[in-house]
Design an enzyme around this catalytic site. Sequence first.
Site, PDB file in Angstrom:
ATOM      1  N   TRP A 110     -26.080  27.761   6.632  1.00 62.08           N
ATOM      2  CA  TRP A 110     -24.738  28.261   6.290  1.00 62.08           C
ATOM      3  C   TRP A 110     -24.860  29.212   5.114  1.00 62.08           C
ATOM      4  O   TRP A 110     -25.685  29.003   4.218  1.00 62.08           O
ATOM      5  CB  TRP A 110     -23.812  27.098   5.906  1.00 62.08           C
ATOM      6  CG  TRP A 110     -22.932  26.638   7.022  1.00 62.08           C
ATOM      7  CD1 TRP A 110     -21.600  26.916   7.191  1.00 62.08           C
ATOM      8  CD2 TRP A 110     -23.300  25.818   8.147  1.00 62.08           C
ATOM      9  NE1 TRP A 110     -21.130  26.336   8.343  1.00 62.08           N
ATOM     10  CE2 TRP A 110     -22.142  25.648   8.950  1.00 62.08           C
ATOM     11  CE3 TRP A 110     -24.479  25.215   8.561  1.00 62.08           C
ATOM     12  CZ2 TRP A 110     -22.144  24.914  10.127  1.00 62.08           C
ATOM     13  CZ3 TRP A 110     -24.488  24.476   9.734  1.00 62.08           C
ATOM     14  CH2 TRP A 110     -23.325  24.333  10.500  1.00 62.08           C
ATOM     15  N   SER A 111     -23.993  30.215   5.101  1.00 61.47           N
ATOM     16  CA  SER A 111     -24.137  31.288   4.121  1.00 61.47           C
ATOM     17  C   SER A 111     -24.024  30.823   2.675  1.00 61.47           C
ATOM     18  O   SER A 111     -24.931  31.055   1.872  1.00 61.47           O
ATOM     19  CB  SER A 111     -23.081  32.365   4.423  1.00 61.47           C
ATOM     20  OG  SER A 111     -22.974  33.274   3.378  1.00 61.47           O
ATOM     21  N   ASP A 119     -23.868  27.736   1.518  1.00 56.61           N
ATOM     22  CA  ASP A 119     -24.818  26.636   1.283  1.00 56.61           C
ATOM     23  C   ASP A 119     -26.181  27.203   0.919  1.00 56.61           C
ATOM     24  O   ASP A 119     -26.852  26.712  -0.001  1.00 56.61           O
ATOM     25  CB  ASP A 119     -24.989  25.766   2.536  1.00 56.61           C
ATOM     26  CG  ASP A 119     -23.711  25.081   2.978  1.00 56.61           C
ATOM     27  OD1 ASP A 119     -22.706  25.787   3.183  1.00 56.61           O
ATOM     28  OD2 ASP A 119     -23.705  23.848   3.132  1.00 56.61           O
ATOM     29  N   GLN A 158     -18.259  33.716   4.617  1.00 53.40           N
ATOM     30  CA  GLN A 158     -17.961  32.623   3.674  1.00 53.40           C
ATOM     31  C   GLN A 158     -17.917  33.203   2.256  1.00 53.40           C
ATOM     32  O   GLN A 158     -18.262  34.374   2.058  1.00 53.40           O
ATOM     33  CB  GLN A 158     -19.033  31.533   3.772  1.00 53.40           C
ATOM     34  CG  GLN A 158     -18.683  30.433   4.763  1.00 53.40           C
ATOM     35  CD  GLN A 158     -19.611  29.236   4.683  1.00 53.40           C
ATOM     36  OE1 GLN A 158     -20.778  29.378   4.318  1.00 53.40           O
ATOM     37  NE2 GLN A 158     -19.114  28.068   5.039  1.00 53.40           N
ATOM     38  N   GLY A 214     -14.501  28.186   3.245  1.00 52.38           N
ATOM     39  CA  GLY A 214     -15.419  27.081   2.956  1.00 52.38           C
ATOM     40  C   GLY A 214     -14.696  25.761   2.720  1.00 52.38           C
ATOM     41  O   GLY A 214     -15.309  24.714   2.648  1.00 52.38           O
ATOM     42  N   ASP A 259     -12.330  24.246   4.660  1.00 52.69           N
ATOM     43  CA  ASP A 259     -11.737  24.313   5.995  1.00 52.69           C
ATOM     44  C   ASP A 259     -10.311  23.774   6.152  1.00 52.69           C
ATOM     45  O   ASP A 259      -9.431  24.456   6.618  1.00 52.69           O
ATOM     46  CB  ASP A 259     -12.643  23.570   6.983  1.00 52.69           C
ATOM     47  CG  ASP A 259     -14.104  23.978   6.869  1.00 52.69           C
ATOM     48  OD1 ASP A 259     -14.436  24.802   6.000  1.00 52.69           O
ATOM     49  OD2 ASP A 259     -14.923  23.472   7.649  1.00 52.69           O
ATOM     50  N   TYR A 265     -12.295  14.865   3.797  1.00 54.68           N
ATOM     51  CA  TYR A 265     -12.923  16.191   3.779  1.00 54.68           C
ATOM     52  C   TYR A 265     -12.365  17.032   2.639  1.00 54.68           C
ATOM     53  O   TYR A 265     -12.426  16.611   1.487  1.00 54.68           O
ATOM     54  CB  TYR A 265     -12.673  16.779   5.175  1.00 54.68           C
ATOM     55  CG  TYR A 265     -13.565  17.888   5.654  1.00 54.68           C
ATOM     56  CD1 TYR A 265     -14.934  17.870   5.473  1.00 54.68           C
ATOM     57  CD2 TYR A 265     -13.010  18.966   6.332  1.00 54.68           C
ATOM     58  CE1 TYR A 265     -15.722  18.908   5.972  1.00 54.68           C
ATOM     59  CE2 TYR A 265     -13.786  19.989   6.839  1.00 54.68           C
ATOM     60  CZ  TYR A 265     -15.149  19.956   6.649  1.00 54.68           C
ATOM     61  OH  TYR A 265     -15.906  20.973   7.151  1.00 54.68           O
ATOM     62  N   TRP A 266     -11.781  18.190   2.889  1.00 57.52           N
ATOM     63  CA  TRP A 266     -11.324  19.052   1.788  1.00 57.52           C
ATOM     64  C   TRP A 266      -9.911  18.713   1.333  1.00 57.52           C
ATOM     65  O   TRP A 266      -9.278  19.482   0.620  1.00 57.52           O
ATOM     66  CB  TRP A 266     -11.425  20.523   2.194  1.00 57.52           C
ATOM     67  CG  TRP A 266     -12.844  21.024   2.166  1.00 57.52           C
ATOM     68  CD1 TRP A 266     -13.696  21.135   3.228  1.00 57.52           C
ATOM     69  CD2 TRP A 266     -13.605  21.460   1.015  1.00 57.52           C
ATOM     70  NE1 TRP A 266     -14.932  21.610   2.807  1.00 57.52           N
ATOM     71  CE2 TRP A 266     -14.906  21.825   1.463  1.00 57.52           C
ATOM     72  CE3 TRP A 266     -13.318  21.566  -0.350  1.00 57.52           C
ATOM     73  CZ2 TRP A 266     -15.899  22.295   0.599  1.00 57.52           C
ATOM     74  CZ3 TRP A 266     -14.307  22.039  -1.206  1.00 57.52           C
ATOM     75  CH2 TRP A 266     -15.580  22.394  -0.727  1.00 57.52           C
ATOM     76  N   GLU A 304     -21.996  14.465   1.138  1.00 57.11           N
ATOM     77  CA  GLU A 304     -21.354  15.776   1.236  1.00 57.11           C
ATOM     78  C   GLU A 304     -20.148  15.815   0.277  1.00 57.11           C
ATOM     79  O   GLU A 304     -19.909  16.795  -0.399  1.00 57.11           O
ATOM     80  CB  GLU A 304     -20.899  15.976   2.688  1.00 57.11           C
ATOM     81  CG  GLU A 304     -20.346  17.327   3.016  1.00 57.11           C
ATOM     82  CD  GLU A 304     -19.885  17.406   4.475  1.00 57.11           C
ATOM     83  OE1 GLU A 304     -19.883  16.370   5.177  1.00 57.11           O
ATOM     84  OE2 GLU A 304     -19.512  18.510   4.919  1.00 57.11           O
TER      85      GLU A 304
END
Length: 452
Positions: free
Chosen positions: A42-43, A45, A123, A188, A190, A381-382, A425
Amino acid sequence: WTNPDRPIADLDELRTRARAVLAQNDKGTMVTAAPNLYPHQWSWDAAFVATGLSTVGVPRALAELDHLLAAQWDSGMIPHIVFADEVQLRGAGLRGAGYFPGVDRWRTERASPAGVKSSGICQPPVHATLVRRIVERATSRGGEDGRLAEDFARRTLPQWIRWHEWMRRARASDRSGLVTIYHGWESGMDNSPRFDGPYSRVHPGDLEPFVRTDTRIVEDASQRPSDEEYARYLWLVQQMADVRFDDARLPGAVDFQVKDVFMSAAFAAANEDLAVLAERFGHSDEVTRLREWSAEFREGVDAAVDPATGLARDRDLLTGEWISLPTIAGFAPLLSTADPALRAAQLVLIEGPEWAGDPRLAFPLPPSTSTTSPLLRPREYWRGPVWPVMTWYIAEAMRRHGDGGRYARWREASIAQLMEGHFGEYYEPFTGEPLGSYHQSWTAAVALEWLD
Ligand code: 2M8
């Protein structure tokens, strides 16, 4: 939760274990973002991973960035995923096909460079900031590492400059100093609540059927976006693929168009870092332009601050509305602002009782949504968890602005969070439970940064 990855005893062990995570995720030409959930590069990351790797070995760190740059499109865009080669993955006991959406769904074969498999979106442009960090680390050590990093900077600067040119031209030619995104994945973050409004207006039409694979790996589906959210994500991919990701056609084709304030702040900072590199490594003709962009986006971000909340806002381009919600993106000015009063006010907020200063937190670190907001979902998650990579990225920006004391405090809290041993994560803010993927590469990378 049970902890098969036993807790970590001390800082030496943290370093050893973080290095082992990166070594295990290293498939030779790329470090996958995570062992199972994200078996590709991933960019953003890759940029964080490279800076972590540079604490261990500079050549491997530079190779990671070279691999990403090899996927740069003719337009200048650096794609958000560079897909691993199936043979390479099988050799490592992984199935890249296990990630959805795979390269077939993106239909990017004509736009990607020959031999490269990539997605078709971008990203956050954190790369120049982290390249500067790697180059400064390596050159201060001198010797072979220093020489390699200097050569790398000279050789790749034109590519990083093309990346920034693309971002400014394709996503911010309106001179608003704010970057447009056409998909939440580009941010990023999401499924952050910041995108709920724009996504509520995305209505999947004749959507190609799909089967998710992420929830096979993260079995507790409540830690991932919902199926409705995924349908919208895939619909936007389909809309963009239908116009071949042609920058000029996206505004007329895509149902999601948001000015992303956090990405804009990352871009402001990265333009300054690229200017510093350009000055040092023989591209002084570019310095003025890069500094102008830095100022343009710094001002765009400052102007997006909501006077009522003190947090920076995104803007839905399709309705014209500002999005004023208490998410971590609201602290974008901490990456970029030159206004001391704004910086001071944001620091009070982020360490206050609605954020990292909430006494109920397991560790005094900012969650992705304010702990006092009804929007907070502490496991999802986010939408609420603490992301170690965000902690480090914001703390590092503080340190660069001369705030070593605050960096040290955040470092201590973040290390304490990581000692449970999974390299999660993201983390549940109140219990400290590791969530999402374990052995996440950028989490291991920031552990190495903290220890450097
Ligand atoms: C997450 O996003 C990917 C899509 O790009 C996914 O959920 O499949 C995000 O956290 C993103 O910021 C991150 O770069 C990526 C890989 O770690 O995972």
